[in-house]
Structure formats: structure tokens, C-alpha cells
Design a protein around this motif. Sequence first.
Motif, short mmCIF file in Angstrom:
data_model
loop_
_atom_site.label_atom_id
_atom_site.label_comp_id
_atom_site.label_asym_id
_atom_site.label_seq_id
_atom_site.Cartn_x
_atom_site.Cartn_y
_atom_site.Cartn_z
N ARG A 30 1.41 101.95 -76.16
CA ARG A 30 0.18 101.37 -76.81
C ARG A 30 -0.04 99.97 -76.44
NH1 ARG A 30 0.08 98.89 -81.95
NH2 ARG A 30 -1.77 98.88 -82.89
N VAL A 31 -1.03 99.79 -75.58
CA VAL A 31 -1.18 98.42 -75.14
C VAL A 31 -1.41 97.45 -76.34
CG1 VAL A 31 -2.30 97.12 -73.45
CG2 VAL A 31 -1.83 99.38 -72.97
N LEU A 32 -0.73 96.14 -76.19
CA LEU A 32 -0.75 95.21 -77.33
C LEU A 32 -1.79 94.08 -76.46
CD1 LEU A 32 2.69 94.97 -78.44
CD2 LEU A 32 0.92 96.03 -79.55
N ALA A 33 -1.32 93.47 -75.32
CA ALA A 33 -2.19 92.45 -74.83
C ALA A 33 -2.40 92.66 -73.24
CB ALA A 33 -1.46 91.07 -75.26
N TYR A 34 -3.19 92.24 -72.70
CA TYR A 34 -3.41 92.08 -71.31
C TYR A 34 -4.15 91.05 -70.77
CZ TYR A 34 -6.32 93.15 -67.17
OH TYR A 34 -6.92 93.13 -65.91
N SER A 35 -3.51 90.34 -69.60
CA SER A 35 -4.06 89.18 -69.26
C SER A 35 -4.52 89.44 -67.80
CB SER A 35 -3.04 87.99 -69.26
OG SER A 35 -3.43 86.97 -68.93
N PRO A 36 -5.58 89.30 -67.30
CA PRO A 36 -6.19 89.44 -65.73
C PRO A 36 -5.44 87.97 -64.99
CG PRO A 36 -7.89 89.60 -67.37
CD PRO A 36 -6.71 89.03 -68.06
N TYR A 37 -5.35 88.43 -63.80
CA TYR A 37 -5.30 87.21 -62.89
C TYR A 37 -5.82 87.73 -61.70
CZ TYR A 37 -1.43 90.47 -60.85
OH TYR A 37 -0.55 91.56 -60.51
N GLY A 38 -5.60 86.89 -60.38
CA GLY A 38 -6.28 87.02 -59.36
C GLY A 38 -6.79 88.40 -58.78
N GLY A 172 -3.92 78.80 -59.50
CA GLY A 172 -4.51 79.65 -60.46
C GLY A 172 -3.26 80.57 -61.18
N ALA A 173 -3.53 81.70 -61.63
CA ALA A 173 -2.39 82.23 -62.39
C ALA A 173 -1.15 82.09 -61.94
CB ALA A 173 -2.86 83.47 -62.76
N MET A 174 -1.37 82.61 -60.54
CA MET A 174 -0.14 82.75 -59.67
C MET A 174 0.60 81.48 -59.56
SD MET A 174 0.27 86.07 -59.51
CE MET A 174 1.42 86.51 -58.38
N GLY A 175 -0.21 80.49 -59.08
CA GLY A 175 0.23 79.08 -58.96
C GLY A 175 0.99 78.56 -60.44
N HIS A 176 0.29 78.90 -61.31
CA HIS A 176 0.82 78.13 -62.78
C HIS A 176 2.09 78.76 -62.97
CE1 HIS A 176 -3.56 76.88 -64.33
NE2 HIS A 176 -2.74 76.08 -63.49
N GLY A 177 2.44 80.23 -62.74
CA GLY A 177 3.60 80.94 -62.84
C GLY A 177 4.54 80.35 -62.03
N ALA A 178 4.39 80.02 -60.55
CA ALA A 178 5.15 79.53 -59.59
C ALA A 178 5.68 78.06 -60.33
CB ALA A 178 4.72 79.30 -58.38
N ILE A 179 4.84 77.11 -60.57
CA ILE A 179 5.20 75.96 -61.23
C ILE A 179 6.06 75.90 -62.19
CG2 ILE A 179 4.16 73.77 -62.18
CD1 ILE A 179 1.60 74.39 -60.36
N ALA A 180 5.61 76.75 -63.36
CA ALA A 180 6.50 76.80 -64.45
C ALA A 180 8.04 77.55 -64.10
CB ALA A 180 5.98 77.68 -65.56
N THR A 181 8.00 78.39 -63.15
CA THR A 181 9.14 78.91 -62.88
C THR A 181 10.11 77.93 -62.06
OG1 THR A 181 8.10 81.05 -62.67
CG2 THR A 181 10.29 80.81 -61.66
N ALA A 182 9.53 77.15 -61.12
CA ALA A 182 10.37 76.07 -60.37
C ALA A 182 10.82 75.25 -61.28
CB ALA A 182 9.34 75.42 -59.58
N ARG A 183 10.12 74.84 -62.14
CA ARG A 183 10.76 73.84 -63.34
C ARG A 183 11.81 74.35 -64.06
NH1 ARG A 183 11.07 68.73 -63.26
NH2 ARG A 183 8.94 68.36 -62.77
N ALA A 184 11.57 75.78 -64.55
CA ALA A 184 12.66 76.47 -65.38
C ALA A 184 13.93 76.72 -64.42
CB ALA A 184 12.02 77.89 -65.64
N ILE A 185 13.91 76.76 -63.16
CA ILE A 185 15.28 76.96 -62.36
C ILE A 185 15.60 75.61 -61.82
CG2 ILE A 185 14.50 79.59 -62.26
CD1 ILE A 185 13.95 78.88 -59.14
N SER A 239 -2.31 81.15 -53.43
CA SER A 239 -3.92 81.49 -53.43
C SER A 239 -4.25 82.69 -52.73
CB SER A 239 -4.72 80.26 -53.11
OG SER A 239 -4.52 80.02 -51.60
N ALA A 240 -3.41 83.09 -51.37
CA ALA A 240 -3.68 84.08 -50.71
C ALA A 240 -5.32 83.89 -49.75
CB ALA A 240 -3.87 85.61 -51.32
N THR A 241 -5.43 82.66 -49.84
CA THR A 241 -6.76 82.27 -49.06
C THR A 241 -6.58 81.70 -47.71
OG1 THR A 241 -6.83 79.83 -50.06
CG2 THR A 241 -7.99 82.04 -51.39
#
Length: 340
Positions: A30-38, A172-185, A239-241
Motif C-alpha cells: 500500500r503506497v504511502l508517498a512517492y517523489s518523482p525525480y529526473g 537536481g534531485a540526484m545532485g541534492h542527494g549526492a551533496i547531502a550524502t557527501a556531507r553525511a559521510i 545531471s546526465a546531460t
Amino acid sequence: MRAARLHGPADLRIDDIEIPTPGPGEVLVRVLAYSPYGTCLGVYLNRGGRYVTEYPIGIGADFSAEIAALGPDVTGFEVGQRVTAQSLDNCGTCANCSAGRTNLCLSPDLGRYVRQICAQDYALVSVRKLCVMPDGVSDEAAAMITGVVDALNAFDKLGLPEGSPVAIVGVGAMGHGAIATARAIGLKPIAIGGRGAKAGMAGELGAERVFRINAHGEDVSPAVLEAFPAGFAGIVETSATEWGMEQAFKVAAPGATIALTGGGALPVTNWDIVNRELHVVGVRGGPDQARALRLIAEGKLDLSPTISARFPLEQAADAFALLTGDAAKDVGRVIIQIAR
């Protein structure tokens, strides 16, 4: 049940379809939440005709859910557990899976990428993809972890010492995830790209410097190299661009490792790579979703500052229009709230 389905490029409608029944090796959630990305936006627009071959088709990727029913042979999970899922299925027994590289499963049936569908009330998920959510992880946080999983895979490949600067190309979404992860580790992320509020979010997530662009496709590498003349030993291109790959190679130090998450032809020749002894690695999802969830549960990683809007499932078309419209430069993550 309600299901957001595409009937053509940018033609997203809410249809009424049957609730599926889980078969062997499957779980109904039963899906609760969904967040689209690139990638979801690529499917929505069917960019270049490479994403969709026939309509109608469901959409989805990152989600949080609770188990509603188990397939006939499923063990190790219980109805009611909160779960999320990896993007890639795996057999669990081949040489790569046995070595923990489940994102590179060798099974010809399971190693290919099959898009998860989750923008609907209920979804079928392979039990091998499931991961139980720790208590400290919210439904929204679990619906945004693909960028974190990819980033962990990328940083493992870069092998940078703690405290090292790392260039993150794209915010974008992937970049933000990478930035937060870099800081976390324990790395020091330097963000390259972005306009408007998206670039501001990169700073909120812990980027030590943000090199903004003023217009689409602007070359900011001269400004980056003025501040970091030696270039970077590690770069993650999110960005895959064409623009993103050009920036990544321009700011790379001799001997650097560049992690690519997608895109087309490389903007360099073999001799460019040889003369600078560059290492180019691919990042195909990642095998360590549990680690990503632990970083969130431990309070080391928080993507909530990137959430710009929330929509009910009935307004999924409005959510995608926002993410692909003129205001997109100021829009971070959007949460589609599905459970009622």
C-alpha cells in the motif's frame, strides 16, 4: 484502486484499475508517498521517445509503503511493515549478487532495468528489492533515497579520504542527494550548476561552495578552476546531460576519478583520458539501500529542506507540470501523498 497513468507524453490521468494479486516472489504494498525525480520526468515527457513504447503506462520510482499482502512463497516479511524498495531487481545467487553487487545482477531476466510503478494506491514489488524502513525514517524521507543510494555507490568508487573536497555536478534531485550524502559521510561537497532556489538548496544541504549558472548551458568551469586551480580528484556527475559531462571533465584533476550516472557520448577522446590518466566509472543505482536508510535514521542526512510542494494523488498531473514547467529552477522535490 486509483492509478496515475500516462496516456501520452505529458498526459497523466488518474485511472481506476484492479488491485493486483502478488504472485511467487512478490509483495503487494500500500503506497504511502512517492517523489518523482529526473528519470520520472523523462518518462513523463518521453524525452526522445526512449522511455515509453506504448500507452497507457504507470509511472513511479522512489516510494514508501506498507506491506498489504505477501505472495505464496514469501518469508521474512510481515503485513503492516513499512518498506521501500531498490530500483533494480536481483537474483540473490549469481556471482555479483553473492559479492554484494546486486545492482549488477548477472541474471539475464533480472539484471535488465524494469521500472517500478508506484504512483497508485497499491503496487507489486519483488521481495528481493524490499528494505524495511527503520523507525527513525519518515515516509517522505524514504521516498527520496534513490539519489542517496546512487551517491553512496559513487563515493565508494571514488575512494576519497574523509575531509576531501568532491565536485557534484548538477543540483537536481540526484545532485541534492549526492551533496547531502557527501556531507553525511565526511566529504566536502562543491556544487556546480543550478539556478534559483535549487542552487540555494545545495547550500542548505551542506555544499561548501555553489557555482551557480546564470543561463542554461553556461560554462562555469573557469570560475570553478579559479577557486580550485588543481581541479578535483573526485567528481560525481548527476545531471546526465552534455553540459554536465563537459563540466565534469573540465574540472577534473590529472588522475581524477569521474563517476557518471548517465548521459550520452563522452565529451573527450581516448587521448584526453590517457594524457590525464583519468578514471571514468559508471554508477548503476546502488546495492546499499539499508546504509542510506541508516544515515537518515541516525540524523546524519536530511533531504526535507529540498521539499517544495506536496500534492494528493488526484493532483499528480499538477505535480509533474510544476516539475517540468517554467518554475522548475525554483522547485526541489515534490511529494505525492498517496495513502488516504
